[in-house]
Motif scaffolding. Structure first.
Motif, PDB file in Angstrom:
ATOM      1  N   ILE A 102      70.312  71.201   2.774  1.00 54.36           N
ATOM      2  CA  ILE A 102      69.286  71.844   2.927  1.00 54.36           C
ATOM      3  C   ILE A 102      68.272  71.837   2.208  1.00 54.36           C
ATOM      4  O   ILE A 102      67.121  71.686   2.727  1.00 54.36           O
ATOM      5  CB  ILE A 102      69.677  73.389   3.275  1.00 54.36           C
ATOM      6  N   THR A 103      68.518  71.921   1.062  1.00 51.66           N
ATOM      7  CA  THR A 103      67.474  71.930   0.075  1.00 51.66           C
ATOM      8  C   THR A 103      66.819  70.483   0.133  1.00 51.66           C
ATOM      9  O   THR A 103      65.535  70.297  -0.255  1.00 51.66           O
ATOM     10  CB  THR A 103      67.901  72.230  -1.366  1.00 51.66           C
ATOM     11  N   ASN A 104      67.730  69.464   0.138  1.00 55.45           N
ATOM     12  CA  ASN A 104      66.989  68.181   0.167  1.00 55.45           C
ATOM     13  C   ASN A 104      66.247  67.993   1.215  1.00 55.45           C
ATOM     14  O   ASN A 104      65.250  67.098   1.235  1.00 55.45           O
ATOM     15  CB  ASN A 104      68.242  67.215   0.148  1.00 55.45           C
ATOM     16  N   ILE A 105      66.759  68.509   2.561  1.00 54.03           N
ATOM     17  CA  ILE A 105      65.755  68.553   3.501  1.00 54.03           C
ATOM     18  C   ILE A 105      64.298  68.930   3.192  1.00 54.03           C
ATOM     19  O   ILE A 105      63.408  68.261   3.816  1.00 54.03           O
ATOM     20  CB  ILE A 105      66.306  69.084   4.871  1.00 54.03           C
ATOM     21  N   PHE A 106      64.294  69.882   2.676  1.00 51.39           N
ATOM     22  CA  PHE A 106      63.046  70.499   2.421  1.00 51.39           C
ATOM     23  C   PHE A 106      62.109  69.647   1.359  1.00 51.39           C
ATOM     24  O   PHE A 106      60.740  69.376   1.597  1.00 51.39           O
ATOM     25  CB  PHE A 106      62.987  72.088   1.896  1.00 51.39           C
ATOM     26  N   ILE A 107      62.761  69.271   0.439  1.00 48.26           N
ATOM     27  CA  ILE A 107      62.405  68.360  -0.752  1.00 48.26           C
ATOM     28  C   ILE A 107      61.621  67.136  -0.023  1.00 48.26           C
ATOM     29  O   ILE A 107      60.748  66.511  -0.384  1.00 48.26           O
ATOM     30  CB  ILE A 107      63.435  68.094  -1.862  1.00 48.26           C
ATOM     31  N   LEU A 108      62.483  66.801   0.861  1.00 44.87           N
ATOM     32  CA  LEU A 108      61.927  65.447   1.500  1.00 44.87           C
ATOM     33  C   LEU A 108      60.999  65.394   2.262  1.00 44.87           C
ATOM     34  O   LEU A 108      59.918  64.709   2.248  1.00 44.87           O
ATOM     35  CB  LEU A 108      63.137  64.710   2.355  1.00 44.87           C
ATOM     36  N   ASN A 109      61.016  66.647   3.109  1.00 48.37           N
ATOM     37  CA  ASN A 109      59.584  66.731   3.602  1.00 48.37           C
ATOM     38  C   ASN A 109      58.502  67.360   2.773  1.00 48.37           C
ATOM     39  O   ASN A 109      57.186  66.829   3.214  1.00 48.37           O
ATOM     40  CB  ASN A 109      59.862  68.061   4.695  1.00 48.37           C
ATOM     41  N   ALA A 154      66.691  75.154   9.264  1.00 50.47           N
ATOM     42  CA  ALA A 154      66.053  74.335   8.124  1.00 50.47           C
ATOM     43  C   ALA A 154      65.110  73.253   8.968  1.00 50.47           C
ATOM     44  O   ALA A 154      63.986  73.139   8.529  1.00 50.47           O
ATOM     45  CB  ALA A 154      66.724  73.998   6.941  1.00 50.47           C
ATOM     46  N   ILE A 155      65.908  72.613   9.764  1.00 46.10           N
ATOM     47  CA  ILE A 155      65.114  71.583  10.504  1.00 46.10           C
ATOM     48  C   ILE A 155      64.007  72.202  11.175  1.00 46.10           C
ATOM     49  O   ILE A 155      62.930  71.406  11.407  1.00 46.10           O
ATOM     50  CB  ILE A 155      66.341  70.671  11.302  1.00 46.10           C
ATOM     51  N   GLY A 156      64.412  73.084  12.048  1.00 46.15           N
ATOM     52  CA  GLY A 156      63.519  73.680  13.075  1.00 46.15           C
ATOM     53  C   GLY A 156      62.193  74.084  12.111  1.00 46.15           C
ATOM     54  O   GLY A 156      61.186  73.973  12.759  1.00 46.15           O
ATOM     55  N   ALA A 157      62.322  74.637  11.102  1.00 45.55           N
ATOM     56  CA  ALA A 157      61.279  75.327  10.051  1.00 45.55           C
ATOM     57  C   ALA A 157      60.335  74.129   9.648  1.00 45.55           C
ATOM     58  O   ALA A 157      59.270  74.278   9.648  1.00 45.55           O
ATOM     59  CB  ALA A 157      61.921  75.954   8.909  1.00 45.55           C
ATOM     60  N   CYS A 158      60.994  72.762   9.221  1.00 48.51           N
ATOM     61  CA  CYS A 158      60.105  71.587   9.128  1.00 48.51           C
ATOM     62  C   CYS A 158      59.534  71.217  10.183  1.00 48.51           C
ATOM     63  O   CYS A 158      58.167  70.845  10.092  1.00 48.51           O
ATOM     64  CB  CYS A 158      61.257  70.686   8.631  1.00 48.51           C
ATOM     65  N   ILE A 159      59.966  71.081  11.383  1.00 49.80           N
ATOM     66  CA  ILE A 159      59.306  70.611  12.578  1.00 49.80           C
ATOM     67  C   ILE A 159      58.109  71.652  12.723  1.00 49.80           C
ATOM     68  O   ILE A 159      57.207  71.254  13.142  1.00 49.80           O
ATOM     69  CB  ILE A 159      60.242  70.888  13.714  1.00 49.80           C
ATOM     70  N   ALA A 160      58.188  73.069  12.769  1.00 48.23           N
ATOM     71  CA  ALA A 160      57.484  73.973  12.938  1.00 48.23           C
ATOM     72  C   ALA A 160      56.166  73.784  11.737  1.00 48.23           C
ATOM     73  O   ALA A 160      55.115  74.020  12.187  1.00 48.23           O
ATOM     74  CB  ALA A 160      57.851  75.465  12.897  1.00 48.23           C
ATOM     75  N   ALA A 161      56.419  73.346  10.507  1.00 50.55           N
ATOM     76  CA  ALA A 161      55.654  73.427   9.320  1.00 50.55           C
ATOM     77  C   ALA A 161      54.565  72.339  10.111  1.00 50.55           C
ATOM     78  O   ALA A 161      53.285  72.286   9.783  1.00 50.55           O
ATOM     79  CB  ALA A 161      56.164  73.187   8.255  1.00 50.55           C
ATOM     80  N   SER A 177      51.147  71.941   5.225  1.00 49.11           N
ATOM     81  CA  SER A 177      52.628  71.833   5.401  1.00 49.11           C
ATOM     82  C   SER A 177      53.295  72.266   4.205  1.00 49.11           C
ATOM     83  O   SER A 177      54.195  72.719   4.225  1.00 49.11           O
ATOM     84  CB  SER A 177      52.670  70.173   5.805  1.00 49.11           C
ATOM     85  N   SER A 178      52.647  71.861   3.004  1.00 48.12           N
ATOM     86  CA  SER A 178      53.094  72.191   1.594  1.00 48.12           C
ATOM     87  C   SER A 178      53.360  73.688   1.828  1.00 48.12           C
ATOM     88  O   SER A 178      54.425  74.262   1.298  1.00 48.12           O
ATOM     89  CB  SER A 178      52.121  71.732   0.652  1.00 48.12           C
ATOM     90  N   VAL A 179      52.206  74.564   2.027  1.00 52.35           N
ATOM     91  CA  VAL A 179      52.314  76.071   2.046  1.00 52.35           C
ATOM     92  C   VAL A 179      53.585  76.545   2.840  1.00 52.35           C
ATOM     93  O   VAL A 179      54.514  77.286   2.404  1.00 52.35           O
ATOM     94  CB  VAL A 179      51.307  76.495   2.277  1.00 52.35           C
ATOM     95  N   ILE A 180      53.623  76.045   3.884  1.00 54.74           N
ATOM     96  CA  ILE A 180      54.764  76.209   5.002  1.00 54.74           C
ATOM     97  C   ILE A 180      56.267  75.905   4.698  1.00 54.74           C
ATOM     98  O   ILE A 180      57.118  76.822   4.700  1.00 54.74           O
ATOM     99  CB  ILE A 180      54.475  76.074   6.374  1.00 54.74           C
ATOM    100  N   LEU A 181      56.273  74.809   4.096  1.00 57.43           N
ATOM    101  CA  LEU A 181      57.605  74.279   3.741  1.00 57.43           C
ATOM    102  C   LEU A 181      57.968  74.920   2.505  1.00 57.43           C
ATOM    103  O   LEU A 181      59.412  75.510   2.309  1.00 57.43           O
ATOM    104  CB  LEU A 181      57.580  72.705   3.386  1.00 57.43           C
ATOM    105  N   LEU A 182      57.012  75.434   1.534  1.00 58.31           N
ATOM    106  CA  LEU A 182      57.542  76.268   0.343  1.00 58.31           C
ATOM    107  C   LEU A 182      58.143  77.411   0.776  1.00 58.31           C
ATOM    108  O   LEU A 182      59.021  78.163   0.095  1.00 58.31           O
ATOM    109  CB  LEU A 182      56.510  76.308  -0.599  1.00 58.31           C
TER     110      LEU A 182
END
Length: 328
Positions: A58-65, A140-147, A108-113
């Motif tokens: 999950i952490t790597n998913i966020f770091i990738l985005n 986590a994937i849903g949050a990235c898409i939403a971001a 996107s940076s703000v929302i992903l963080l």
């Protein structure tokens, strides 16, 4: 006055151009330097993630985005550099397109963080919460898409507000909107509200850490806390300047010159953030090791040999099985 790019500017009216408000000469070269550092650092980070890391984490998913977000922001910097060194020469389409890219990277940076912080909060503080890893991963994937959806939608509004106009034979890409209330609400919702959520989450996380958390988790929390802290140190002064421009306009050339210098310093600090995250990730011993292996091409070659060996073994087994079947 410095050419107005995708950033908001409270002193961008025609009268302001009668004052000597040119951007500092260092601004353009500084943007080019940040562009080069960001491209190199974020590209290396993406290579490390794809080659060595588990992207199901999950952490790597966020770091990738976040790395993708930084790169989107980074591609706009050479254009703003040319704008500061000369004037806007790229036309109305690129004025709007690059403004959109600028704000997509920022929002996107703000929302992903914020999403990453909430994930850490659930993992550390609500670790007894009955939620499976698979469900956390889907969230986590849903949050990235939403971001990405939210940031792209919000940036379109910003892109529509900018246009290219000519003064004294030079073109300027600037925001001519007088909607100060809308600017105030957008900055509040997409910066200060996430900031408040992150503060609350990390306050609870730090309390939990002080109660006794295992060393591995506390190190992860420390790295993520540094990432969030650097983001708000870089972008906080810039957004405060945006709020100031919503209700204050300096009077007289001297005041406008001083305000412009403060604005440009905050702008350079904010823009430098896109190359900060990869450097902060190197606080992790594991990522440092991966980076060294990547630069030496060690594990890459080893993985290729292992893959080739595995393929050869599989082929040999299939041939042996076929021969045995024919003999039978």
């Amino acid at each position: 006055m410095a050419n107005f790019t995708s950033t908001y500017d409270g002193v961008s009216d025609h009268a302001a151009y009668t004052c000597d408000l040119n951007a500092p000469k260092i601004t353009g070269p500084f943007f080019i330097l940040i562009f080069i550092l960001s491209i190199i650092c974020n590209s290396l980070l993406l290579c490390v993630l794809f080659i060595y890391e588990n992207l199901k984490n999950i952490t790597n998913i966020f770091i990738l985005n976040l790395a993708c977000s930084d790169l989107i922001f980074t591609i706009t910097l050479p254009f703003w550099a040319v704008d500061h060194l000369h004037h806007w020469v790229f036309g109305d389409f690129f004025c709007k397109f690059l403004t959109a890219a600028f704000f997509v990277g920022l929002y996107s940076s703000v929302i992903l963080l914020t999403a990453m912080t909430v994930d850490r909060f659930i993992t550390v503080v609500l670790h007894n919460w009955p939620i499976s890893h698979a469900r956390m991963k889907r969230c986590a994937i849903g949050a990235c898409i939403a971001a990405w959806v939210i940031s792209i939608s919000a940036s379109l509004g910003d892109a529509m507000k900018v246009k290219v106009e000519s003064w004294d034979g030079k073109n300027y890409c600037y925001n001519d909107s007088e909607d100060k209330l809308g600017r105030y609400l957008q900055v509040s919702l997409l910066f200060f509200l996430p900031f408040a959520i992150i503060i609350l989450c990390y306050s609870a996380i730090l309390m939990k850490v002080l109660q006794g958390l295992n060393r591995k988790k506390s190190r992860t929390v420390a790295v993520l806390l540094c990432i969030v802290a650097v983001f708000f140190i870089c972008w906080g002064p810039y957004h405060i300047m945006l709020l100031i421009t919503s209700f204050y306009e300096p009077k007289g050339c001297k005041a406008k010159e001083q305000f412009n210098i403060a604005y440009r310093i905050c702008e350079m600090l904010a823009y430098s953030h896109c190359c900060m995250n990869p450097l902060l990730y190197m606080l992790s011993q594991k990522l440092r090791k991966h980076l060294l292996n990547l630069l030496r091409c060690e594990n890459v070659g080893r993985k290729n040999r292992e893959r080739s060996s595995s393929l050869n073994t599989s082929v040999t087994q299939n041939v042996a099985f076929s021969v045995q079947s024919s003999a039978d």
